[in-house]
Structures are given as C-alpha cells and as structure tokens.
Design a protein around this motif. Structure first.
Motif, PDB file in Angstrom:
ATOM      1  N   ILE A  54      -6.950  -7.914  10.356  1.00 46.64           N
ATOM      2  CA  ILE A  54      -6.027  -8.686   9.522  1.00 46.64           C
ATOM      3  C   ILE A  54      -5.113  -7.728   8.760  1.00 46.64           C
ATOM      4  N   HIS A  55      -3.921  -8.211   8.484  1.00 36.77           N
ATOM      5  CA  HIS A  55      -2.922  -7.448   7.741  1.00 36.77           C
ATOM      6  C   HIS A  55      -2.684  -8.172   6.422  1.00 36.77           C
ATOM      7  N   THR A  56      -2.795  -7.434   5.326  1.00 35.21           N
ATOM      8  CA  THR A  56      -2.486  -8.035   4.038  1.00 35.21           C
ATOM      9  C   THR A  56      -0.998  -7.843   3.749  1.00 35.21           C
ATOM     10  N   GLU A  57      -0.486  -8.659   2.848  1.00 36.53           N
ATOM     11  CA  GLU A  57       0.925  -8.578   2.500  1.00 36.53           C
ATOM     12  C   GLU A  57       1.163  -7.423   1.527  1.00 36.53           C
ATOM     13  N   SER A  58       2.432  -7.146   1.270  1.00 36.62           N
ATOM     14  CA  SER A  58       2.813  -6.127   0.292  1.00 36.62           C
ATOM     15  C   SER A  58       2.231  -6.505  -1.060  1.00 36.62           C
ATOM     16  N   LYS A  59       1.797  -5.500  -1.812  1.00 38.27           N
ATOM     17  CA  LYS A  59       1.224  -5.753  -3.132  1.00 38.27           C
ATOM     18  C   LYS A  59       2.230  -5.516  -4.256  1.00 38.27           C
ATOM     19  N   TYR A  60       3.315  -4.779  -3.936  1.00 34.08           N
ATOM     20  CA  TYR A  60       4.298  -4.435  -4.956  1.00 34.08           C
ATOM     21  C   TYR A  60       5.608  -4.065  -4.273  1.00 34.08           C
ATOM     22  N   ASP A  61       6.669  -3.910  -5.084  1.00 36.45           N
ATOM     23  CA  ASP A  61       7.964  -3.495  -4.550  1.00 36.45           C
ATOM     24  C   ASP A  61       7.832  -2.103  -3.933  1.00 36.45           C
TER      25      ASP A  61
END
Length: 129
Positions: A54-61
């Motif tokens: 699984i791939h998690t989304e970006s956590k920050y800019d």
C-alpha cells in the motif's frame, strides 16, 4: 492484510524518535515486513506478505531535498530525534537539509537504512527492540 487506516493509527502515536521502536513493533503486529518513507513529502510504501503493498498519501507540503549530503549533520540530527528532542516534522526537515532522500525499514533484519538522492546508502542502524 493491513490497511492505510491501521498504518495511520500506528503512526499517530509517534511523537519523536524515542517512540520509533514501539511503532515498529506495532507494524510487525499488523503484518508489515518492510517500508520506505520518502522525505520530500512523507509518503510511504508499506509491504506485507503475498505481495501486499500500500502507498500512503503525502503527509506535508513538498520539501526540497539537498543535492549536497551532510552526513555528520544528519547523524547529529538523528541522534537528537532518537532522544526525543525533535518532532517528526523537524526530523524530516533536517533530513531534507542534509540530503537524505528516504529511509528503508526491513522488519526481517530490524534495520533502518538512509539513502541520498543517488541511491547511496549513508547509514544503516539496527532498530532497538
């Protein structure tokens, strides 16, 4: 099979590097066998058995990861983080400034390995149990 929600829940308990060993234990309990975290935006790729990924989304800019590697500064920043002196976002910023592109965790080997943008291994540590 683990889910993104379970990964997020486990990660939400990490306030500093001092919490990292417990985070690893929780991930192992979920069935994670390894993962990569990318410094530029904090997303991760988590692997389990039977090719579960699984791939998690970006956590920050997005952060700008330096092309210049400052290994000594990184080691100093890492030590401070592991002692609980910095939070996760500070550590990610420190990694970017020191040229760390990602870290790779192996649950089988209980190692955390840090890499630069060219794929060079800069440091490998044994994860405390």
């Amino acid at each position: 099979m683990f889910t993104i929600a379970q990964i997020k829940e486990a990660h939400s308990k990490v306030k500093s590097g001092a919490d990292f060993p417990n985070y690893i234990k929780e991930l192992v309990g979920l069935g994670v066998i390894g993962y990569e975290t990318f410094v530029f935006d904090g997303h991760g790729v988590f692997e389990g058995s039977e090719q579960h990924k699984i791939h998690t989304e970006s956590k920050y800019d997005d952060l700008v990861v330096s092309d210049f590697v400052n290994a000594e500064q990184f080691k100093s920043d890492l030590k401070a983080h592991q002692q609980g002196k910095t939070d996760y976002m500070t550590f990610c910023n420190d990694c970017a400034k020191s040229g760390i592109e990602k870290w790779v965790i192996s649950m089988q080997k209980l190692t955390c390995t840090y890499f630069d943008k060219n794929g060079n291994e800069l440091l490998q540590e044994i994860i405390p149990q």
